[in-house]
Design an enzyme around this catalytic site. Sequence first.
Site, PDB file in Angstrom:
ATOM      1  N   GLY A 192       0.820  -1.210   0.000  1.00  0.00           N
ATOM      2  CA  GLY A 192       0.000   0.000   0.000  1.00  0.00           C
ATOM      3  C   GLY A 192       0.854   1.260   0.000  1.00  0.00           C
ATOM      4  N   GLU A 226       9.968  -1.236  -4.846  1.00  0.00           N
ATOM      5  CA  GLU A 226       9.723  -1.840  -6.151  1.00  0.00           C
ATOM      6  C   GLU A 226       8.681  -2.959  -6.026  1.00  0.00           C
ATOM      7  OE1 GLU A 226      10.426  -2.175 -10.340  1.00  0.00           O
ATOM      8  OE2 GLU A 226      10.754  -0.623  -8.831  1.00  0.00           O
ATOM      9  N   GLU A 245      11.076 -10.188  10.859  1.00  0.00           N
ATOM     10  CA  GLU A 245      12.254  -9.590  10.228  1.00  0.00           C
ATOM     11  C   GLU A 245      11.884  -9.027   8.863  1.00  0.00           C
ATOM     12  OE1 GLU A 245      16.725 -10.986  10.059  1.00  0.00           O
ATOM     13  OE2 GLU A 245      15.639 -11.836   8.351  1.00  0.00           O
TER      14      GLU A 245
END
Length: 229
Positions: free
Chosen positions: A25, A40, A139
Site C-alpha cells: 500500500g 519496487e 524480520e
Amino acid sequence: MAENWRHFLLPYQQAVDELKIKLRGMRKQFQDLNQHAPIEFVTGRVKPVDSIKEKMVRRHIQRDRLEQDMQDIAGLRIMCQFVEDIYQVVDLLRQRSDMTILEERDYITNAKPSGYRSYHIVIEYPVQLVSGEKKLLTEIQVRTLSMNFWATIEHSLNYKYQGDFPNDLSVRLQRAGEAAFKLDNEMSEIREEIQEAQNLFSYGKSNSWSDQENQDHEQADDRGQPGQD
C-alpha cells in the site's frame, strides 16, 4: 505435532499477510501522488518447519524460547531500485505507529565477509487474534534487486555446500558481491536520468499493467525463502 506447528505458525502467517498489504500500500500511495516509489515490490513468507527445527539445533534455541529467540519466523522482503531508496524505506518504517523497531542491522555499509549486503530490521508487530492481541517478532529485509540476485544465488549454493564453500568459490562470490554493489553505485550516479526515462516510458501506460508485472514478481518470490541466517 504437525497440528501443534500449524497452530503455532498461524499468527505468523497473519502477520506476513497483513504486512504485505500495508507495505504494498505504501508503494501505491507514492504512485497515486505521481512520485518515485522507493518500494519496487514486496514479498514475504513464514519460515518452513524444517528450517525452524534446523535453526533451533544450530542456534541452541529451546522450544519454549522460540518466540523470543528466533526473529525471522515471519519474514518480509522489500525490493528497491536504488540504494538511496533503501534508507528512505527504513525512515518510513521508523515513522510507523503500527510496529515497533527493536533492532537494525546495516549490512550495506558494513557488508558481511561473504559479500552479502542487505538492511535488516527486526520489528515487534501486534496481530489481533480471537484470543486477544499477540505481539510477534518479524524480520524485514530491504535490498536492491542486484543485492537480491546475489543473495539468492549464495543461498542456493549454501544448501549445496552447507556453508562450507570451496575457497575459490568463496572468492568468486565475494567478487560478484562487489560487482553487484558497484552496479548499484553506478545506477545511483545516473538515478535522475533513469527515473526520467521510466516516467516517460510509463506515461500513458495503464496502472493495471504495471501492477500486474509487480504482482507476478511478488507471487514468484513468495514461493521462495526470504531470510539470511
